[in-house]
Design a protein around this motif. Structure first.
Motif, short mmCIF file in Angstrom:
data_model
loop_
_atom_site.label_atom_id
_atom_site.label_comp_id
_atom_site.label_asym_id
_atom_site.label_seq_id
_atom_site.Cartn_x
_atom_site.Cartn_y
_atom_site.Cartn_z
N ASP A 1 -6.14 15.90 38.40
CA ASP A 1 -4.72 16.24 38.43
C ASP A 1 -4.65 17.71 38.85
O ASP A 1 -5.47 18.51 38.40
N PRO A 2 -3.70 18.09 39.70
CA PRO A 2 -3.63 19.50 40.12
C PRO A 2 -3.50 20.48 38.94
O PRO A 2 -3.90 21.63 39.06
N GLU A 3 -2.98 20.00 37.80
CA GLU A 3 -2.86 20.87 36.63
C GLU A 3 -4.19 21.08 35.90
O GLU A 3 -4.32 21.98 35.09
N HIS A 4 -5.17 20.22 36.16
CA HIS A 4 -6.44 20.30 35.42
C HIS A 4 -7.23 21.56 35.75
O HIS A 4 -7.41 21.92 36.90
N ASN A 5 -7.75 22.15 34.69
CA ASN A 5 -8.63 23.31 34.77
C ASN A 5 -10.06 22.80 34.67
O ASN A 5 -10.40 22.12 33.72
N ASN A 6 -10.89 23.13 35.65
CA ASN A 6 -12.29 22.71 35.61
C ASN A 6 -13.22 23.88 35.34
O ASN A 6 -14.42 23.80 35.60
N HIS A 7 -12.69 24.96 34.80
CA HIS A 7 -13.48 26.16 34.47
C HIS A 7 -13.24 26.46 32.99
O HIS A 7 -12.41 27.29 32.64
N GLN A 8 -14.00 25.79 32.13
CA GLN A 8 -13.76 25.85 30.69
C GLN A 8 -14.14 27.17 30.03
O GLN A 8 -13.68 27.46 28.95
N LYS A 9 -15.03 27.94 30.63
CA LYS A 9 -15.48 29.20 30.03
C LYS A 9 -15.92 28.98 28.58
O LYS A 9 -15.62 29.77 27.69
N LEU A 10 -16.64 27.90 28.35
CA LEU A 10 -17.07 27.52 27.02
C LEU A 10 -18.19 28.43 26.52
O LEU A 10 -19.08 28.79 27.26
N ILE A 11 -18.10 28.76 25.25
CA ILE A 11 -19.20 29.40 24.53
C ILE A 11 -19.28 28.69 23.18
O ILE A 11 -18.26 28.49 22.52
N SER A 12 -20.48 28.23 22.83
CA SER A 12 -20.61 27.51 21.57
C SER A 12 -21.85 27.97 20.83
O SER A 12 -22.80 28.48 21.42
N LEU A 13 -21.81 27.76 19.52
CA LEU A 13 -22.94 28.05 18.65
C LEU A 13 -23.15 26.84 17.76
O LEU A 13 -22.20 26.36 17.12
N GLU A 14 -24.39 26.33 17.74
CA GLU A 14 -24.75 25.22 16.87
C GLU A 14 -25.90 25.66 15.96
O GLU A 14 -26.82 26.34 16.40
N LEU A 15 -25.83 25.25 14.71
CA LEU A 15 -26.90 25.48 13.74
C LEU A 15 -27.53 24.13 13.43
O LEU A 15 -26.83 23.19 13.02
N ASP B 1 -32.53 17.02 12.27
CA ASP B 1 -31.67 16.68 13.41
C ASP B 1 -30.16 16.66 13.15
O ASP B 1 -29.40 16.16 13.98
N TRP B 2 -29.70 17.17 12.02
CA TRP B 2 -28.26 17.33 11.79
C TRP B 2 -27.84 18.69 12.34
O TRP B 2 -28.66 19.60 12.48
N LEU B 3 -26.55 18.85 12.62
CA LEU B 3 -26.07 20.12 13.16
C LEU B 3 -24.63 20.36 12.77
O LEU B 3 -23.89 19.44 12.42
N ALA B 4 -24.24 21.62 12.82
CA ALA B 4 -22.84 22.05 12.64
C ALA B 4 -22.59 23.12 13.69
O ALA B 4 -23.49 23.90 14.01
N GLY B 5 -21.37 23.12 14.23
CA GLY B 5 -21.12 24.10 15.28
C GLY B 5 -19.66 24.37 15.53
O GLY B 5 -18.77 23.78 14.91
N GLY B 6 -19.45 25.26 16.46
CA GLY B 6 -18.12 25.60 16.90
C GLY B 6 -18.15 26.02 18.36
O GLY B 6 -19.16 26.57 18.82
N ALA B 7 -17.07 25.72 19.06
CA ALA B 7 -16.98 26.07 20.48
C ALA B 7 -15.60 26.65 20.77
O ALA B 7 -14.60 26.18 20.22
N ARG B 8 -15.58 27.66 21.62
CA ARG B 8 -14.34 28.24 22.12
C ARG B 8 -14.34 28.03 23.62
O ARG B 8 -15.34 28.29 24.29
N PHE B 9 -13.22 27.55 24.16
CA PHE B 9 -13.15 27.20 25.57
C PHE B 9 -11.71 27.14 26.03
O PHE B 9 -10.78 27.20 25.22
N GLN B 10 -11.52 27.02 27.32
CA GLN B 10 -10.19 26.75 27.88
C GLN B 10 -10.11 25.25 28.11
O GLN B 10 -10.97 24.67 28.77
N ASN B 11 -9.07 24.62 27.56
CA ASN B 11 -8.95 23.18 27.69
C ASN B 11 -8.54 22.78 29.12
O ASN B 11 -8.46 23.63 30.01
#
Length: 173
Positions: free
Chosen positions: A56-70, A75-85
């Protein structure tokens, strides 16, 4: 001629790999429950490529994601991510999840699947209804992925619903 969406193909491949792993060598405890509350490693990731299955022309394909997982040793994990939707709005995804080892290719190269689930915040205004169950501005989300690790470097192909996919890379510490 129509082609099946890439997302459906990836889900079928991931399901097949998980099913084959489940039949190859059953673990002593299927989910290693309860998880060990011990840090095995951290993973910092960023996005490299995003594609929407129905552009869609409105879609952003440059998320600029940064995430951290512990990650725990089991094999379990917890995390958080900041990005542009998909609509270029700052968003946050807080989650827990599990890795599923699939195949050790070499001593320091392995293939795995991952499933995370958590809360997604950031779809606001006219885009609030673009994700399900976002009535209070926070929606539940679950993201399957398939990834590879080579030493300290990891990469993932993440599906975000039927909307699209993202390729990420990161470093383990």
């Amino acid at each position: 001629m129509t082609h099946p969406p890439l997302g459906k193909i990836l889900v079928i491949i991931s399901s097949t790999l998980l099913a084959s792993q489940a039949h190859s060598s059953p673990p002593a405890s299927p989910l290693n429950w309860p998880p060990t509350l011990e840090l095995d490693h951290a993973l910092v990731q960023t996005s490299l490529y995003t594609r929407h299955f129905d552009p869609d022309p409105e879609h952003n394909n440059h998320q600029k994601l940064i995430s951290l997982e512990l990650h725990t040793p089991d094999d379990w994990l917890a995390g958080g991510a900041r990005f542009q939707n998909s609509f270029a709005q700052e968003s946050i995804y807080l989650y827990v999840g599990r890795e599923f080892p699939l195949w050790r290719i070499a001593h320091d190269i392995s293939l795995r699947a991952k499933l995370t689930a958590g809360l997604l915040h950031g779809y606001r205004g006219e885009y609030q209804d673009k994700i399900p169950l976002n009535h209070l501005g926070i929606a539940p989300a679950a993201l399957p992925s398939i990834g590879i690790r080579w030493g300290r470097v990891e990469g993932d192909l993440i599906l975000f619903g039927g909307a699209g996919m993202m390729i990420t890379t990161g470093l383990r510490f």
